[in-house]
Design a protein around this motif. Structure first.
Motif, PDB file in Angstrom:
ATOM      1  N   ARG A  38      -8.991  -4.515   1.880  1.00 12.50           N
ATOM      2  CA  ARG A  38      -8.572  -4.036   0.615  1.00 12.50           C
ATOM      3  C   ARG A  38      -9.154  -4.834  -0.819  1.00 12.50           C
ATOM      4  O   ARG A  38      -9.228  -6.090  -0.246  1.00 12.50           O
ATOM      5  CB  ARG A  38      -6.853  -3.666   0.501  1.00 12.50           C
ATOM      6  CG  ARG A  38      -6.760  -5.277   0.440  1.00 12.50           C
ATOM      7  CD  ARG A  38      -4.468  -5.170   0.812  1.00 12.50           C
ATOM      8  NE  ARG A  38      -4.341  -4.241   1.842  1.00 12.50           N
ATOM      9  CZ  ARG A  38      -3.763  -5.070   3.318  1.00 12.50           C
ATOM     10  NH1 ARG A  38      -4.271  -6.342   3.206  1.00 12.50           N
ATOM     11  NH2 ARG A  38      -3.194  -4.536   3.619  1.00 12.50           N
ATOM     12  N   TYR A  65     -15.464  -3.328   1.261  1.00 11.29           N
ATOM     13  CA  TYR A  65     -14.734  -2.613   0.943  1.00 11.29           C
ATOM     14  C   TYR A  65     -15.642  -0.911   0.082  1.00 11.29           C
ATOM     15  O   TYR A  65     -14.932  -0.214   0.620  1.00 11.29           O
ATOM     16  CB  TYR A  65     -13.939  -3.091   0.039  1.00 11.29           C
ATOM     17  CG  TYR A  65     -12.613  -2.399  -0.402  1.00 11.29           C
ATOM     18  CD1 TYR A  65     -11.845  -1.376   0.108  1.00 11.29           C
ATOM     19  CD2 TYR A  65     -13.123  -1.476  -1.836  1.00 11.29           C
ATOM     20  CE1 TYR A  65     -10.675  -0.665   0.101  1.00 11.29           C
ATOM     21  CE2 TYR A  65     -11.617  -1.037  -1.845  1.00 11.29           C
ATOM     22  CZ  TYR A  65     -10.471  -0.185  -1.638  1.00 11.29           C
ATOM     23  OH  TYR A  65      -9.888   0.857  -2.132  1.00 11.29           O
ATOM     24  N   HIS A  68     -17.079   1.188   3.242  1.00  8.83           N
ATOM     25  CA  HIS A  68     -16.259   1.407   3.635  1.00  8.83           C
ATOM     26  C   HIS A  68     -15.852   0.700   5.551  1.00  8.83           C
ATOM     27  O   HIS A  68     -15.978   1.795   6.344  1.00  8.83           O
ATOM     28  CB  HIS A  68     -15.808   2.970   3.940  1.00  8.83           C
ATOM     29  CG  HIS A  68     -15.480   3.426   2.764  1.00  8.83           C
ATOM     30  ND1 HIS A  68     -14.691   3.689   2.274  1.00  8.83           N
ATOM     31  CD2 HIS A  68     -16.313   3.868   1.982  1.00  8.83           C
ATOM     32  CE1 HIS A  68     -14.294   4.329   1.094  1.00  8.83           C
ATOM     33  NE2 HIS A  68     -15.549   4.790   0.667  1.00  8.83           N
ATOM     34  N   ARG A  69     -16.853  -0.664   5.371  1.00 12.69           N
ATOM     35  CA  ARG A  69     -16.867  -1.184   7.153  1.00 12.69           C
ATOM     36  C   ARG A  69     -15.414  -1.153   7.452  1.00 12.69           C
ATOM     37  O   ARG A  69     -14.273  -1.269   6.511  1.00 12.69           O
ATOM     38  CB  ARG A  69     -17.743  -2.582   6.420  1.00 12.69           C
ATOM     39  CG  ARG A  69     -18.888  -2.345   6.540  1.00 12.69           C
ATOM     40  CD  ARG A  69     -19.953  -3.107   6.307  1.00 12.69           C
ATOM     41  NE  ARG A  69     -20.925  -2.947   6.407  1.00 12.69           N
ATOM     42  CZ  ARG A  69     -22.116  -3.220   5.335  1.00 12.69           C
ATOM     43  NH1 ARG A  69     -21.668  -4.546   4.216  1.00 12.69           N
ATOM     44  NH2 ARG A  69     -23.122  -3.086   4.725  1.00 12.69           N
ATOM     45  N   ASP A  70     -15.193  -1.022   8.249  1.00 12.97           N
ATOM     46  CA  ASP A  70     -14.202  -1.337   9.260  1.00 12.97           C
ATOM     47  C   ASP A  70     -13.709  -2.937   9.210  1.00 12.97           C
ATOM     48  O   ASP A  70     -14.515  -4.131   9.575  1.00 12.97           O
ATOM     49  CB  ASP A  70     -14.323  -1.016  11.063  1.00 12.97           C
ATOM     50  CG  ASP A  70     -12.844  -1.429  11.709  1.00 12.97           C
ATOM     51  OD1 ASP A  70     -11.858  -1.550  11.469  1.00 12.97           O
ATOM     52  OD2 ASP A  70     -13.305  -1.566  12.826  1.00 12.97           O
TER      53      ASP A  70
END
Length: 99
Positions: A38, A65, A68-70
């Motif tokens: 976040r 972020y 959208h990488r883990d």
């Protein structure tokens, strides 16, 4: 003589780029994983004597972020890159992952 001194400086400089101990790498990589999880930010307001006022806004967003990488994968890759070893446990199992 100058070449020898230059070679010594290069060797010492490259030696500093080596892997760091695993616990140190894990601590250093928590921030990267948190930013992948976040964005972070803060807002500050202040009023001083004489009616002077001020405000500040700070926002931190990582490319991890936005892409959208883990966070677990970001953490594992960071630890591997810094220490040359896999982390002892996934980021999602750390208390810091719930902050």
């Amino acid at each position: 003589m100058m070449w020898r001194a230059l070679a010594t400086v290069l060797v010492l400089g490259l030696g500093a780029c080596g892997p760091i101990p695993l616990p140190e790498a894990e601590r250093a990589c928590i921030n990267d994983a948190q930013l992948a999880q976040r964005p972070r930010g803060s807002i500050a307001f202040g009023i001083g004597s004489g009616g002077y006022s001020g405000a500040a806004v700070e926002l931190g967003v990582s490319s991890d972020y936005l892409l959208h990488r883990d966070p677990d994968q970001v953490y594992a890759a960071c630890v591997q890159r810094r220490s040359g070893q896999a982390p002892t446990r996934p980021y999602s199992t750390l208390p810091e992952s719930r902050m």
